[in-house]
Design a protein around this motif. Sequence first.
Motif, PDB file in Angstrom:
ATOM      1  N   ILE A 154       0.846  -1.191   0.000  1.00  0.00           N
ATOM      2  CA  ILE A 154       0.000   0.000   0.000  1.00  0.00           C
ATOM      3  C   ILE A 154       0.886   1.248   0.000  1.00  0.00           C
ATOM      4  N   ILE A 155       0.770   2.012  -1.068  1.00  0.00           N
ATOM      5  CA  ILE A 155       1.573   3.226  -1.238  1.00  0.00           C
ATOM      6  C   ILE A 155       0.676   4.445  -1.093  1.00  0.00           C
ATOM      7  N   SER A 156       1.108   5.401  -0.287  1.00  0.00           N
ATOM      8  CA  SER A 156       0.425   6.685  -0.182  1.00  0.00           C
ATOM      9  C   SER A 156       1.380   7.764  -0.675  1.00  0.00           C
ATOM     10  N   TYR A 157       0.840   8.678  -1.475  1.00  0.00           N
ATOM     11  CA  TYR A 157       1.621   9.802  -1.987  1.00  0.00           C
ATOM     12  C   TYR A 157       0.852  11.079  -1.677  1.00  0.00           C
ATOM     13  N   VAL A 158       1.412  11.910  -0.801  1.00  0.00           N
ATOM     14  CA  VAL A 158       0.714  13.107  -0.329  1.00  0.00           C
ATOM     15  C   VAL A 158       0.904  14.247  -1.321  1.00  0.00           C
ATOM     16  N   LEU A 159      -0.217  14.779  -1.807  1.00  0.00           N
ATOM     17  CA  LEU A 159      -0.189  15.878  -2.771  1.00  0.00           C
ATOM     18  C   LEU A 159      -0.344  17.238  -2.097  1.00  0.00           C
ATOM     19  N   GLU A 160      -1.232  17.311  -1.109  1.00  0.00           N
ATOM     20  CA  GLU A 160      -1.452  18.544  -0.345  1.00  0.00           C
ATOM     21  C   GLU A 160      -1.743  18.176   1.103  1.00  0.00           C
ATOM     22  N   GLY A 161      -1.252  18.999   2.040  1.00  0.00           N
ATOM     23  CA  GLY A 161      -1.497  18.742   3.454  1.00  0.00           C
ATOM     24  C   GLY A 161      -0.555  17.685   4.007  1.00  0.00           C
ATOM     25  N   LEU A 211      -2.856  10.322  -2.943  1.00  0.00           N
ATOM     26  CA  LEU A 211      -3.146   9.143  -3.743  1.00  0.00           C
ATOM     27  C   LEU A 211      -2.903   7.905  -2.900  1.00  0.00           C
ATOM     28  N   GLN A 212      -3.870   7.002  -2.912  1.00  0.00           N
ATOM     29  CA  GLN A 212      -3.730   5.712  -2.242  1.00  0.00           C
ATOM     30  C   GLN A 212      -3.616   4.649  -3.333  1.00  0.00           C
ATOM     31  N   ILE A 213      -2.522   3.909  -3.303  1.00  0.00           N
ATOM     32  CA  ILE A 213      -2.199   2.952  -4.369  1.00  0.00           C
ATOM     33  C   ILE A 213      -1.983   1.578  -3.760  1.00  0.00           C
ATOM     34  N   TRP A 214      -2.638   0.567  -4.310  1.00  0.00           N
ATOM     35  CA  TRP A 214      -2.439  -0.808  -3.849  1.00  0.00           C
ATOM     36  C   TRP A 214      -1.834  -1.642  -4.971  1.00  0.00           C
ATOM     37  N   ILE A 215      -0.796  -2.390  -4.627  1.00  0.00           N
ATOM     38  CA  ILE A 215      -0.171  -3.329  -5.562  1.00  0.00           C
ATOM     39  C   ILE A 215      -0.119  -4.699  -4.890  1.00  0.00           C
TER      40      ILE A 215
END
Length: 231
Positions: A64-71, A115-119
Amino acid sequence: MITLRLASERGKANFGWLDSKHSFSFGSYYDPQHMGFSALRVINDDSVIPGAGFATHGHRDMEIISYVLEGSIAHKDSEGNVEVLPAGEFQLMSAGSGISHSEYNASKTEPLKFLQIWIQPNTLGNTPGYQQKNFGQILGLTPIATPTGENGTLLIKQDATLAQLILAPKSELTYTIAASRKVYVHQVAGVLTLGTETLNPGDGAKITNVQTITLINTTDDRSTVLLFDLL
């Protein structure tokens, strides 16, 4: 072959505190034409109001990858990790044999967008793990997650590579795709030309049976893209 996944056609969920757009089937949104792409299972474009977030819940056998765009995200998990992820930060949580975590908007006044990304991993029952890093805003292609963790990248338990591409105005990059592999592109910010297609923020593209792609920024602003190289 390049197949677009337009932002306007994504699944939607709005719970008041959370406004989420789903590139692939997720939760109550089901579309048999969009169940994922190779090992890439989820890309959720999440906006969270100040002070709100996801209460403690469990996962297993998922990268599970999280990529913070704002905040910023306030993260806490059952492995003892208590962290804050500011804008620009990548987090990779390997759920493995089982992990529970919570993630909240760390601010009481400012919104959170990430963005929440699941691989899907290529082995099951792994020891849970947590990684976090800011890779900066370097122009060009920057590897973020790799199967080897080489050169300071996040180590992902799958034969997959995630890279961040930042194109300066009026620039381009040609990417070579190895035989039998696929690429998924997700447009984060700015505008991108891919073949005869134009990608705006939130748009995606499934790329199969192609040897090279040229990603072009014809605008006067930067273009930011996530590029997934998959089996």
